[in-house]
Structures are given as structure tokens and as C-alpha cells.
Design a protein around this motif. Structure first.
Motif: not given
Length: 442
Positions: A177, A179, A215, A259, A274, A298, A301
């Protein structure tokens, strides 16, 4: 500290009296007096900020007039820095109507492109229009090309991800992920490393696959980034998927929801990483509740690794004088580094200073409360925040240090840049000033 500058010169004392005429311009022409003149300019700049903090607008106006006359975007690093800070202070007290004039084109016929790559990028992205999104993308690419700041952050974060997933006990699937994926420049080296893993006959790890959720605020830019990364993955024979996650400005609740939905839709056996490169400071409000909610999301996850890169400066301090002092020292080091590595007539340097770093300076100096986006904090603050929300520091490995050292030697060969290992994290600095840190957590 700033208050002590009030008595530093007769010109700043004169500025406290509205009816007194302003002192004559400083003489900056003599090379023998250059160091003294630069020091005097900085003292006047700090004094002007001190006057503004005391709401002594008339005294500040007189000093800003002097500073405006004696600074220039084409001078040495001190003059260029003072020029931008003077503009930001003027906007703060209303001498300039708004920030719209900030991006005024100050290029002259004497400025030239000093990098053929940067020139091609600029001409390609502006041949049909001057779309702000395209221009920002262009300046971002220039930053990556001409300074080590972005590349250092990307390479070090990538190595932390690779180290954390070297013994992958799952099915070989890695989901990142990101961001703030922007142009996706971070990921081709990591994709290549993953592809090399799969081709290693002695490796006992499962065949890797990569999924990136990128993102950003512009869906068009995200789609272009996804297409480029997909083509690159195909050329490597790497199993790859790309998903977009559009972030609406200031919509923290919406981002947190997305998220948490990712946590619910996680694939069994998939390792999650992340990537928070130059991103988390945006959620650091004065109360600390925004960053707390974000880090909790976060944590939900259950990531194997969280990589973080941030500025080494307290631009998020609620005190105007503290912010100003931190920003002046931080950007002075950056401007010195640009002066040491790019020629005086470099169009790229002038553009980055005005359009990129200048906008950051405007935000830190002229913005207040919720207006500010540049809320950087030093590593010790982040360390305390991350630990408070259940994260444990994962040491950056020695190979990341060697890699960063090679990056500086090959692409940015200046003696001013230096690397330091502190608190299991890696820092990039200019001379005696730390500028950026990269750390990893789980």
C-alpha cells in the motif's frame, strides 16, 4: 534566540520608528564582504520574523522592504533564500494580496537548461498546455534527477521491504500500500529485485508476485502510473497487479475507511507492506488525534513492514518563531547543496527553488493552523508517536547504507552530502545538518 537579534544592527532599531526613513540598501557587491553581508541579511530576516510575532507590523514592513531590495532569486544561496522568505513573510502580514503571485515566472534569458533529460521532460509535458498537474509531475521528476532526496528515500525504503520479505513464509505474494505513489518511480528497482529472486535456482522462497495499491489525488496520474508499472512488470515476467485508491484532499475519514476495507479484503498468505514516503506529516495536527487514527488504521492491516521517510525539521511546531527558525536552517542547507551541485544559470535549480521549495516555505511561514500542509517533525518525535501506537522499529540493514553511499558517489558527487546511522535508521544530511530520515517499523 530570535529576540536577541533586535539589537543586532542600527537598521533594525530604526525600523521600530514608523517616521524614520528606511536605511540605504546594503552593499553586497564586494566579494570580501560577501560572508558578512550574508550573515547580516539573515539577521535582518530573523528580526523581521520576530517583529511579526510581536504584531509590530510597521517595523516588519520596513525590514522586509530592505530585504526585498537586497535579495534576488539569481544571487548566492543566502540571497535566494532570503528572497523567498521575504515574499512569504510579506504574504503573511498582507503586503502581498495573496499567494497567487508566488508562481510568477522569474526566468530570464540568462537561465538555461543544464540537464538534457530535464529539458526533454519539460518540453514533452508542456507542448500542448501548461496544466498544473503536468508541471508538478515535471518538477517532481527534476527533483528525482537533480537531488538525492527522493532517490535516497525510495532506495532505502525498498531495501527495508526486501529485507523484511526475504524469508516469506506465505505464498510469495507481496501487497504494498503506497500512500503517495506519484509517478511510481520507487517501484521498478524493487520489481527487478523480486524478479531476480524468482530466477534464482538456489532460492527456497515461493515464486513472488506483487500487488500495489497506489494512492493519490489525481485518478489520471494514477492510471498512467499503473500502466507504466504493468508494462515494466510484463517485461520482467513478474506477476503484477495495480489498484488505484483516490484520496480526496482533507478527507481523512474516507481514507481511513478505505484502508480498513483493505484489511477486510486481504488475501490469505499475502504479505502486506505499507509505504509512507514523505506522507505521514500531513496528518500531524496540533492535537495529535489525526495521526493517531491514521496509524491505528495502518496497524489494522497487520503489515509485515511499514517504511517511513520524513524531513528532519520541526515545520509542524505550533509556534511561528520555532517554525520559522527550523525552516530557515533546513532550507539554507538545501539551497547550499543545490548551489554546490548545479551551475548559477541553471533553469532547473531556479525552478525547483521557486516552484517546489518556495511553495513549501510559503506554507510553513505564511500558513496558520489547518492551512498548513508541511507539518514535518524530527525523527525523535516520530519515534515516540510510532511506539505509542504499537509499532516497533526494524533496523535498517547495512546493505541499504552501502546502496545509499553508492548513490551519492555515482550521481551526486559532492563532499557536502553525508549519511548517518542513528537509532537503527538512516539519515541523509548536508554538512552538519540532517535533512531526511528513513526508518522501518512493524
Amino acid at each position: 534566540m530570535l529576540a536577541s537579534f533586535k539589537s543586532s544592527s542600527s537598521s533594525s532599531e530604526d525600523a521600530t520608528t514608523e517616521n524614520n526613513p528606511p536605511p540605504p540598501p546594503l552593499c553586497l557587491a564586494s566579494s570580501s564582504a560577501a560572508t558578512s553581508a550574508a550573515h547580516h541579511l539573515r539577521r535582518l530576516l530573523f528580526t523581521a520574523a520576530d517583529f511579526i510575532s510581536q504584531s509590530n507590523v510597521s517595523a516588519a514592513q520596513n525590514l522586509l522592504s530592505i530585504l526585498s531590495t537586497n535579495s534576488s532569486p539569481y544571487g548566492d544561496s543566502t540571497e535566494r533564500l532570503v528572497h523567498l522568505f521575504t515574499k512569504a513573510l510579506s504574504i503573511r502580514i498582507g503586503l502581498s494580496e495573496n499567494a497567487a503571485t508566488w508562481a510568477t515566472n522569474e526566468m530570464t534569458s540568462s537561465t538555461v537548461f543544464t540537464s538534457s533529460v530535464c529539458k526533454e521532460q519539460f518540453l514533452f509535458r508542456t507542448k500542448n498546455n501548461n496544466n498544473n498537474s503536468d508541471l508538478e509531475s515535471c518538477y517532481y521528476l527534476w527533483m528525482n534527477q537533480l537531488t538525492p532526496f527522493i532517490r535516497f528515500s525510495h532506495l532505502t525504503a525498498n531495501q527495508a521491504i526486501l529485507d523484511a520479505t526475504e524469508t516469506n513464509n506465505g505464498n510469495g505474494a507481496l501487497h504494498i500500500l503506497d500512500l503517495d505513489i506519484s509517478q511510481g518511480l520507487q517501484w521498478p528497482p524493487l520489481m527487478q529485485a523480486l524478479a531476480e529472486r524468482s530466477s534464482n535456482p538456489s532460492s527456497s522462497t515461493p515464486t513472488p508476485s506483487l500487488r500495489i495499491t497506489g494512492c493519490g489525488r489525481d485518478v489520471t496520474v494514477l492510471n498512467r502510473t499503473g500502466d507504466r508499472l504493468t508494462r515494466f512488470a510484463n517485461s520482467l515476467g513478474l506477476q503484477f497487479q495495480f489498484h488505484t485508491l483516490v484520496i480526496v484532499e482533507e478527507d481523512l475519514a474516507g481514507l481511513l475507511l478505505q484502508i480498513r476495507l483493505l484489511a477486510l479484503s486481504a488475501v490469505q498468505g499475502e504479505t502486506i507492506g505499507v509505504n509512507c514516503v514523505h506522507f505521514l506529516h500531513r496528518f500531524f495536527n496540533d492535537d495529535g488525534d489525526m495521526i493517531g487514527h491514521f496509524l491505528s488504521a495502518i496497524k489494522s492491516l497487520n503489515p509485515k513492514i511499514v517504511t517511513m521517510a520524513e524531513r528532519e525539521a520541526n515545520h509542524g511546531d505550533p509556534s511561528f518563531l520555532n517554525r520559522f527558525s527550523e525552516a530557515a536552517d533546513h532550507y539554507m542547507a538545501i539551497f547550499d547543496s543545490l548551489e554546490a551541485t548545479l551551475p548559477p544559470n541553471s533553469r532547473e535549480r531556479l525552478t525547483l527553488e521557486q516552484r517546489w521549495f518556495g511553495k513549501e516555505i510559503l506554507d510553513v511561514v505564511a500558513g496558520e493552523a489547518a492551512e498548513r500542509k508541511q507539518r514535518h517533525r524530527r525523527f525523535e518525535v516520530w519515534e515516540e508517536v510510532m511506539r505509542r501506537h504499537g509499532f516497533v522499529n526494524v533496523p535498517i540493514g547495512s546493505f541499504a547504507f552501502s546502496q545509499a553511499k553508492l548513490l551519492l558517489r555515482l550521481h551526486y558527487p559532492s563532499e557536502g552530502y553525508n549519511l548517518q546511522f542513528l537509532k537503527d535508521s538512516l539519515f541523509l544530511g548536508w554538512k552538519n545538518r540532517l535533512l531526511f530520515s528513513v526508518s522501518s517499523w512493524k
